[in-house]
Design an enzyme around this catalytic site. Structure first.
Site, PDB file in Angstrom:
ATOM      1  N   SER A 154      28.078  65.279  33.135  1.00 33.77           N
ATOM      2  CA  SER A 154      26.637  65.477  33.323  1.00 33.77           C
ATOM      3  C   SER A 154      26.396  65.770  34.793  1.00 33.77           C
ATOM      4  O   SER A 154      27.239  65.437  35.650  1.00 33.77           O
ATOM      5  CB  SER A 154      25.885  64.196  32.916  1.00 33.77           C
ATOM      6  N   TYR A 167      24.586  55.185  31.883  1.00 32.24           N
ATOM      7  CA  TYR A 167      24.960  56.579  31.632  1.00 32.24           C
ATOM      8  C   TYR A 167      25.601  57.182  32.878  1.00 32.24           C
ATOM      9  O   TYR A 167      26.641  57.856  32.800  1.00 32.24           O
ATOM     10  CB  TYR A 167      23.704  57.351  31.225  1.00 32.24           C
TER      11      TYR A 167
END
Length: 273
Positions: A154, A167
């Site tokens: 990401s 995350y």
């Protein structure tokens, strides 16, 4: 990708389905896996379903490509190996690519995450990637034909995003795994790269941004730290999953035979400042 076989996790919808279709368009056959159900403690967006996975199958087959689709959880190494072995056996005995895509996200203040949310995020988003490569890469190594692995990290795996601590931690870990695997598999001619998406138009992506806006109003001034580079007025704020799929296509294809250990940003500048 003609004649190649690619294993994709999290393939029921969103980015995973997009990757399967983009690769199938270029001739690949697909081994698809998805949990296709809820994950305990995660309810900020609708989970994928068996119907979603079945839709991926229909769309790949409409492109006249073969697909083996199975339900499974990336937290279960034995199940991952079962799916890979079945797919390889039914699709001609070969595996050319791996896309470790399965992931989850909950959004909250760092102190408001439960211990279960932390652990489940790490177990799926980081350990799940480890499990995926451990289950599938030996098939490539044993064949001796090389191959390509893409781990979906990401923009938050390069620059942490707000209200996303578990995350962020997992995706930074994925970035490190990609470089570690790339070094150690180079002698087998297996390339390993990571992709770092920014805002993508999926249920997970859209759901997260709505909650982040609410949290920023409670703790103003943090959200601007995640700015993306300006775009013309009227352009969409979220990219199509196909933008990520195009990058994966390049990294899995023979057009990138000297590209390994790369952290490729497809994030509208989000990770750059």
């Amino acid at each position: 990708m003609e004649g190649k076989v690619v294993f994709i996790t999290g393939a029921a919808r969103g980015q995973g389905r997009s990757h399967a279709l983009r690769l199938a368009e270029e001739g690949a056959d697909i081994i698809a896996m998805d949990i296709a159900g809820p994950v305990e403690g995660f309810s900020q967006y609708e989970p994928a379903s068996p119907d979603d996975l079945a839709q991926t199958v229909r769309e790949v087959e409409a492109l006249d490509r073969r697909i083996i689709a199975e339900e499974g959880d990336v937290r279960n190494p034995d199940r991952l190996k079962e799916v890979v072995d079945k797919g390889v056996a039914e699709l001609g005995g070969r595996l050319d690519g791996i896309v470790a895509n399965a992931a989850i996200a909950n959004i909250n203040h760092w102190h408001a995450f439960s211990q279960e949310e932390w652990q489940t995020t790490i177990d799926i988003n980081l350990t799940g990637v480890w499990n995926t490569v451990r289950a599938a890469a030996p098939t490539m190594i044993d064949a001796g034909n090389g191959g390509s692995i893409v781990l979906i990290s990401s923009a938050n795996g390069i620059k942490a995003g707000p209200f996303n601590a578990p995350y962020n931690a997992a995706k930074f870990g994925v970035t490190a795994l990609g470089k570690s695997f790339a070094m150690e598999m180079s002698k087998q001619r297996i390339r390993v790269n990571t992709i770092h998406p920014g805002p993508v138009d999926t249920l997970m992506g859209n759901g997260a941004m709505g909650i982040i806006g609410d949290l920023d109003r409670e703790s103003p001034g943090i959200l601007p730290m995640a700015n993306v580079w300006p775009r013309p007025e009227g352009d969409p704020n979220f990219m199509s999953p196909r933008e990520i799929s195009n990058a994966i296509l390049y990294l899995l294809s023979d057009e990138s035979t000297w590209t390994t250990g790369l952290a490729m940003n497809v994030d509208q500048g989000m990770s750059q400042y």
